[in-house]
Design a protein around this motif. Sequence first.
Motif, short mmCIF file in Angstrom:
data_model
loop_
_atom_site.label_atom_id
_atom_site.label_comp_id
_atom_site.label_asym_id
_atom_site.label_seq_id
_atom_site.Cartn_x
_atom_site.Cartn_y
_atom_site.Cartn_z
N THR A 54 0.82 -1.21 0.00
CA THR A 54 0.00 0.00 0.00
C THR A 54 0.86 1.26 0.00
O THR A 54 0.49 2.26 -0.61
CB THR A 54 -0.92 0.01 1.23
N SER A 57 2.18 1.56 -3.62
CA SER A 57 1.05 1.89 -4.50
C SER A 57 0.62 3.34 -4.30
O SER A 57 0.28 4.04 -5.26
CB SER A 57 -0.13 0.96 -4.22
N ALA A 58 0.63 3.80 -3.04
CA ALA A 58 0.26 5.19 -2.76
C ALA A 58 1.25 6.16 -3.39
O ALA A 58 0.88 7.25 -3.85
CB ALA A 58 0.18 5.42 -1.25
N GLY A 369 -3.38 2.72 -6.35
CA GLY A 369 -3.68 2.77 -4.92
C GLY A 369 -4.98 2.09 -4.57
O GLY A 369 -5.07 1.38 -3.56
N GLY A 372 -4.56 -1.59 -4.75
CA GLY A 372 -3.75 -2.01 -3.61
C GLY A 372 -4.54 -2.04 -2.31
O GLY A 372 -4.41 -2.97 -1.51
N VAL A 373 -5.40 -1.04 -2.10
CA VAL A 373 -6.20 -0.99 -0.88
C VAL A 373 -7.22 -2.13 -0.84
O VAL A 373 -7.37 -2.82 0.18
CB VAL A 373 -6.92 0.38 -0.77
N SER A 376 -5.49 -5.34 -0.09
CA SER A 376 -5.12 -5.46 1.32
C SER A 376 -6.32 -5.78 2.20
O SER A 376 -6.21 -6.55 3.15
CB SER A 376 -4.45 -4.16 1.79
#
Length: 412
Positions: A54, A57-58, A369, A372-373, A376
């Motif tokens: 994360t 990705s951020a 992002g 990715g979030v 997760s």
Amino acid sequence: MVVATRVDESSLHYRGWRVVLACFLMAFFMFGFGLYGQGVYLAELQRAHGWPGTLISAASTFSFLLTSVLVVFTDDLLARIGLRSLILGGLVALGASTVLLALMQTPWQLYLAYALMSVGWTGMGTVVIATVLNSWFERRRGLALSLAFNGATCGGIILVPLLLSLTGSIGFRSAMLTVTLAMMALVVPVVVIFVGWPAGMSPASDRRSEGGRAAARGQSRKALLANAAFWTMVLPIAIAVMAQMGFIIHQVSFLEPLIGRASAGLAVTLMAAMAVVGRLSLGLFVDRLDPRLACAASMTSQAAALLVLLQSTSPTMLLLCCAVYGFSIGNMITFPPLIIQREIGAGAFAAAMGLGTSISGVVSAFGPGLVGVVRSLTGNYTTAFAMCVALDLMAAGLVLWRPGRRVKVASL
């Protein structure tokens, strides 16, 4: 009376084709390092530093958002510092970014590297390439754009597997430094020798009033933002590219546990190779196609490929899905200039490209992002990629909506 000389754009001696070569190399390294390579960075930085996906990705999302802000001012930068200076400045920034990625030790350095990458996108990205080629070509514009933007796809075909191969043999740090050095050695002389505006043409050629030019740019942007037809061009492509970027950035991380590193690299190569085929096909038949309809078909094909990919565990089927997905990847950056040229015209081309690319960039920047979030939160990529399928289908429906009012903007 002045008699205009008709330029033979089909001749290999026409200087515009050397400009296409320079743009090809710019796109090759910019997209290779700045887009396709980010999947490699995600995997390697996680492995080397143990940073969460994360976080990385951020950083990708931050970079794309910053790029979207900076790209609005591309037309102003071209007029103020000149074409060659802007490109070389972008090249230096991209080189500094990749060197920092190789040497970094702390997360803040990751964000600095991605900020420098955003400057690179401003100097070497799609707006600069499309604007330059739009000034060199009229009858062969579609082919020139297709050939130049194929450099972006070749960045995925060649650069990503090369980075993965070199990383396996000499390590990630040495691999990044080696390819960065090669980029500088290839691109700098080509830009210096070949790149320029046609005689008597440039965004800065009208020197009557800088204030008047700024006002004209403002009027054009305001007219575009107020028109529904402009939004039905920009927003669906932005949504589709958001889903596309989310998949591209996470592709290696998704495939590597299933089929191994070598096969994951092959999947990237196949996807990028099919993007070359797709873009060349568009370039050959562009004058016979409705770009909006072709765009919707491309988005739908990506949704179908992702849907099948989520249902399969067969290595062959996974590779096939990546190949089908890749067929329309390249055209997502080719469609905007084609639609803009057809529906808006040349008078405000640079303003429309800059503004449209900025809006698309802001929306699409959330792709890496967001994927990715969701990954997760759920512990796998199934829900994240299913979300990408829904986004593609929504975008395909929206791009087919044609408001009756034609876009009218002030000529720059």
